[in-house]
Design an enzyme around this catalytic site. Structure first.
Site, PDB file in Angstrom:
ATOM      1  N   ASN A 159      51.039 -41.258 -34.813  1.00  0.00           N
ATOM      2  CA  ASN A 159      51.755 -40.224 -34.044  1.00  0.00           C
ATOM      3  C   ASN A 159      50.894 -39.520 -32.997  1.00  0.00           C
ATOM      4  O   ASN A 159      51.423 -39.007 -32.011  1.00  0.00           O
ATOM      5  CB  ASN A 159      52.454 -39.216 -34.976  1.00  0.00           C
ATOM      6  N   GLU A 260      44.512 -35.487 -44.831  1.00  0.00           N
ATOM      7  CA  GLU A 260      45.496 -34.673 -44.092  1.00  0.00           C
ATOM      8  C   GLU A 260      46.822 -35.395 -44.267  1.00  0.00           C
ATOM      9  O   GLU A 260      47.080 -36.400 -43.629  1.00  0.00           O
ATOM     10  CB  GLU A 260      45.047 -34.580 -42.633  1.00  0.00           C
ATOM     11  N   CYS A 294      53.189 -33.911 -38.559  1.00  0.00           N
ATOM     12  CA  CYS A 294      53.130 -33.420 -39.947  1.00  0.00           C
ATOM     13  C   CYS A 294      53.383 -31.924 -40.024  1.00  0.00           C
ATOM     14  O   CYS A 294      53.710 -31.411 -41.083  1.00  0.00           O
ATOM     15  CB  CYS A 294      51.754 -33.647 -40.548  1.00  0.00           C
ATOM     16  N   GLU A 470      39.899 -29.965 -40.406  1.00  0.00           N
ATOM     17  CA  GLU A 470      39.474 -30.617 -39.170  1.00  0.00           C
ATOM     18  C   GLU A 470      39.468 -29.578 -38.061  1.00  0.00           C
ATOM     19  O   GLU A 470      40.374 -28.745 -37.974  1.00  0.00           O
ATOM     20  CB  GLU A 470      40.434 -31.759 -38.826  1.00  0.00           C
TER      21      GLU A 470
END
Ligand code: SIN
Length: 491
Positions: A159, A260, A294, A470
């Protein structure tokens, strides 16, 4: 208008291992196509365990010299990489749109987003520091120093083909780690182009290695890294079931993990919210990349008193969204990544309608003149809490509205999920802002803000959305371990 690249040299068809661009040993390839029209863009190697092991060998060999390279120098090389990415913003943005489908303006924006992580960690590298600990006994010196964990396996989703790999490789390299990477089957070209620019920036051979693989062959590539004790860490962005598998399979070699994973973000609109701002925030958060993120809101809870007004304002905005391919600069919602994704979205819409939801906007499979991968932006009201839309990540341009009366009810419903990545709420009440921000179970909380992503922020989830962060000053931690030095007999 046809979407083409001005400079063909950014479309690469090879793996990059030990500083060489190479094919799969058995010559297998996988095809990459444009989700807008299913046209073939390129073929890349469909790698096996053999290429995965060669990549790990190269990363292992390069590690000693790279970790010994002064952090300032590592930062300089990352800065050069950043400059090259910026210089190729236009072509990279087009490449992202071509293989992933997002509108051109979003493709260009993703290049900036990816580059921001490279720049951030270029600047963090020279600041790596440990600490001197006040020794509790005389005659001792105690230090905590940070060391790179070693070879890192980076596994990225489709994505955000540029941003996800950049925000993993940049901190890894800044920390002194070397990398083996596997981009998503659907979108390997952007990652290959970024690695090509890293090579041009002078990042030494073996420091970054990248192998492409199809869905069918990905398990053998990843297994080769899971079994390899020299691979000390896995950084993965993707689904929760795969994340759990990686956690289990890493146990034998006790690798460090950054996961993640999936989200199920709530978006709460309280009666004391600025409704126009809430509509704006929801549009930004929900429809970025056509809802294929997400962190996009999956469930929208609106307090009874403002539900009608909010739904009316939102319906106007959702109905006005332009659906179309990235080759049309006016497109705001591109194709979904593939037909399976479209099928899932439509199943979720049907399920909500069956459970009593009212369709306010959209809900159709495709616009007649477009291909099979398009879903019209959809707004549903009176969605039942039991609907699949509220429990599973829909990953598409669908907004389900749910009503609530009391604050506690909205917070409890928001937290009633195994996931905990992002959450959002709108309110003008300072006390409510503090209460709700504390109560929401999520790694990220957008308060009167829908666009939360930033290289300066710690991105990551809690619960079954994973662990690790991150970006930000914390982003290096996942790529380092702490070594304690205890020196005795000081005179
Ligand atoms: C994701 O969807 O995995 C990442 C989204 C972001 O970085 O904002």
């Amino acid at each position: 208008m046809t979407l083409t690249l001005e400079r063909g040299d950014l479309i690469l068809n090879s793996n990059y291992i030990a500083g060489r661009w190479c094919e799969a040993a058995d010559g297998a390839t996988l095809t990459v196509s444009n989700p807008a029209d299913m046209q073939l863009i390129a073929e890349v190697p469909d790698s096996s365990a053999e290429e995965a092991r060669a990549a790990a060998d190269a990363a292992h060999e390069a590690f000693a010299a790279w970790r010994a390279t002064p952090a300032k120098r590592r930062g300089e090389l990352l800065k050069r990489w950043h400059a090259l990415v910026m210089a190729h913003q236009e072509d990279l943005g087009r490449l992202i749109s071509l293989e992933q489908g997002k509108p051109l303006v979003e493709g260009q924006g993703e290049v900036l987003y990816a580059a921001s992580y490279i720049e951030w960690f270029a600047e963090e590298a020279p600041r790596i520091a440990g600490e001197m600990i006040a020794a509790p006994v005389a005659g001792r010196r105690m230090l905590a120093v940070k060391e790179p964990v070693g070879v890192v396996a980076v596994i990225t989703p489709w994505n955000f083909p540029a941003a996800m790999i950049a925000r993993k490789i940049a901190p890894a390299l800044a920390a002194g780690c070397t990398v083996v990477a596997k981009p998503a089957e659907d979108t390997p070209l952007t990652s290959l182009a970024l690695v090509r620019l890293a090579e041009e920036a002078g990042i030494p051979a073996g420091v970054i290695n990248i192998v492409c693989a199809s869905r069918g062959r990905t398990p053998e590539v990843v297994d080769a890294w899971l079994e390899d004790a020299r691979v000390r860490k896995i950084s993965f962005t993707g689904s929760t079931p795969v994340g759990k598998h990686l956690a289990r399979a890493s146990a034998d070699t006790l690798k460090k993990l950054s996961l993640e994973l999936g989200g199920n973000a709530p978006f709460i609109v309280f009666k004391d919210a600025d409704l126009d701002a809430a509509v704006e925030g929801l549009m930004a958060a929900k429809f970025r990349n056509g809802g294929q993120t997400c962190v996009c809101p999956n469930r929208v809870y609106v307090q009874d008193a403002v539900l009608g007004a909010f739904a009316d304002k939102l319906a106007v905005r959702v109905a006005a969204l332009r659906v179309g391919p990235a080759s049309d600069p006016a497109s705001q919602i591109g194709p979904m990544i593939n037909t399976r994704a479209v099928d899932k979205i439509l199943v979720h819409i049907d399920d909500a309608l069956t459970q009593g939801a009212r369709l306010l906007v959209g809900g159709e499979r495709v616009r007649a003149d477009l291909g099979p991968n398009y879903v019209s932006p959809t707004l549903l009201a009176d969605v039942a809490p039991a609907a699949r839309l509220c429990h599973e990540e829909t990953f598409g341009p669908v907004v389900p509205l749910l009503r609530f009366e009391a604050e506690e009810e909205a917070v409890a419903a928001s937290n009633a999920t195994p996931f905990g990545l992002a959450s959002y709420f709108y309110s003008e009440s300072v006390s409510r802002i503090h209460r709700v921000a504390d109560a929401l179970e999520a790694g990220i909380v957008g308060i009167n803000e829908g666009a939360v992503a930033s290289e300066a922020a710690p991105f990551g989830g809690i619960k079954e959305s994973g662990y690790g962060r991150e970006g930000s000053v914390h982003g290096l931690d996942d790529y380092q371990h702490i070594k304690y030095l205890c020196q005795g007999n000081l005179r």
